[in-house]
Design an enzyme around this catalytic site. Structure first.
Site, PDB file in Angstrom:
ATOM      1  CB  SER A 293       6.481   8.891  -0.512  1.00 31.67           C
ATOM      2  OG  SER A 293       7.919   9.009   0.415  1.00 31.67           O
TER       3      SER A 293
ATOM      4  CE  LYS B 148       6.728  10.722   3.696  1.00 37.51           C
ATOM      5  NZ  LYS B 148       7.719  10.093   2.231  1.00 37.51           N
TER       6      LYS B 148
ATOM      7  CB  SER C 111       6.649  14.105  -0.066  1.00 40.68           C
ATOM      8  OG  SER C 111       6.782  12.340   0.514  1.00 40.68           O
TER       9      SER C 111
ATOM     10  CE  LYS D 240       3.302  11.681  -0.429  1.00 39.99           C
ATOM     11  NZ  LYS D 240       4.641  11.862  -1.073  1.00 39.99           N
TER      12      LYS D 240
END
Length: 423
Positions: free
Chosen positions: A103, A106, A166, A268
């Site tokens: 992720s 992202k 997320s 993140k």
């Protein structure tokens, strides 16, 4: 979609579990029954998960590049520490190995959305429809914002859902809105990666869900993080938000450091079985901001602990120095055919260098030859190069501190004659 099957995940829970929260690649809000059962199981066998994580731990990976002594060795497949201001890598290991980013992908999805908002291509209040492809079906197989099927959500809510929760559904929905499909959006992602200089990155989707060709590197992800911070002053505060409630479901940010370190303000987390536990972090202390990347470590606790170790070493080992004040005259340059025959050269913007603590910095000025009027104030007329221990550590442009107007034609003719006889 029946949202009653999901409970509110409060900030208090997020703080309590800290780094042990499930990571962003494979998390969905659990039911009360499942959460209670998990809690009882953990209470019955408190050390089982820790033993399993320890068994999967990688051997310590020593720094391959380090600009200061005593860099840590970290139990991950790749790691990196970057100075935000200069973009210089202060220490790293396997910095250019292409690995599954989970992720962390992202970050590129959100960056493209932020760019579109800044340019006016998107507005925060624009409505985006949730297709069946984007919709999360309520399983524990992926992280979700829990957007109802065929509903509409604003762009700013989707951006929060991507960054904080997320959400794979949010990422897919905005991708389809901007580029008709995930594949179309991936083309935008790869074009942006190329523009930023991310040379070991290839995106296939906006979520980070596994694909054999979906890869990025520690260096590339640090470059992307730096771009997000540098270009997105308006939206970067979203990366520090600890929770977001949508569709009656409140979920906490999985970056444990946001709850324990007030200097951390992003960015993140990521996790899949293949990618392991990953974390990209930004921390600012006084006038120094550092970006750290941890890829493929064995647990959420490990990614948080290794980040703390790396940031602690970075802030303890480096300092900011200012070779010259912004308004200081660094040198004087000769100018031909002007009403003045010289101009002061100085820095156009503040110049800060990140160097190992106690380092003495030397500077060398290089002025452009054969400067001729007219010369505008602020025109680049040279540069100053800084070095330490015989190695370059940075450079900055020198600009004209005043305007130099062109002399009259008669004076210019006389100056030409003088130059000719001076040869």
């Amino acid at each position: 979609m029946n949202t009653k099957n999901y409970t509110v995940l409060s900030v208090a829970v997020a703080i309590a579990v800290g780094a042990l929260l499930p990571s962003s690649g494979v998390f969905a809000a659990p039911s009360h029954k499942a959460k209670t059962s998990a809690a009882k199981s953990a209470a019955a066998k408190p050390s089982a998960s820790k033993k399993a994580a320890a068994a999967n731990a990688l051997p310590p990976l020593a720094a391959q590049v380090a600009l200061a002594p005593n860099a840590p060795a970290l139990q991950s497949k790749a790691w990196l520490l970057m100075d935000f201001d200069s973009g210089e890598v202060l220490a790293s290991a396997n910095a250019d190995e292409a690995l599954p980013p989970a992720s962390l992908t992202k970050m590129m999805t959100s960056y493209i959305v932020e760019q579109a908002l800044r340019s006016g291509k998107l507005k925060p209040t624009d409505l985006v429809t949730v297709s069946e492809n984007a919709w999360c079906r309520g399983t524990s197989a992926e992280s979700c914002m829990y957007l109802p099927l065929n509903s509409q959500a604003t762009v700013i809510d989707l951006l929060r859902g991507i960054i904080i929760q997320s959400g794979n559904d949010a990422s897919k929905a905005i991708a389809e809105h901007m580029a008709s499909s995930e594949a179309g959006f991936a083309k935008l992602m790869n074009a942006e990666a190329q523009r930023l200089g991310m040379t070991h990155t290839h995106f296939v989707n906006p979520t980070g869900l596994p694909d054999p060709t979906h890869k990025s590197s520690a260096r590339d992800l640090a470059i992307l993080a730096r771009a997000i911070i540098r270009d997105g002053a308006e939206y970067y505060p979203l990366y520090a938000e600890r929770d977001f409630k949508y569709n009656g479901i409140k979920q906490g940010n999985r970056n444990a450091l946001l709850y324990t370190d007030p200097t951390v303000d992003g960015l993140k987390t990521g996790h899949t079985a293949e990618a392991g536990y990953c974390l990209v972090t930004s921390s600012k202390r006084n006038d120094t901001r550092l970006i750290s990347v941890i890829l493929n470590t064995h647990s959420p606790q490990a990614r948080a602990d290794q980040t703390r170790t790396l940031l602690g070493w970075g802030f303890g080992s480096f300092e900011k120095v200012t070779p010259f004040a912004t308004n200081a005259v660094v040198a004087t340059a000769k100018v031909s055919f002007g009403k003045a025959d010289k101009v002061d050269a100085g820095l156009g913007t503040p110049w800060l260098l990140t160097v190992p603590r106690g380092t003495k910095v030397q500077t060398v000025v290089e002025l452009k030859p054969d400067l001729k009027a007219p010369l505008a104030k602020g025109a680049v007329i040279g540069k100053v190069v800084a070095s330490a221990n015989g190695k370059p550590v940075g450079e900055a442009p020198l600009v004209a501190q005043t305007e130099v107007e062109q002399s009259t034609w008669l004076l210019r003719a006389w100056q030409h004659v003088g130059q000719w006889f001076g040869k």
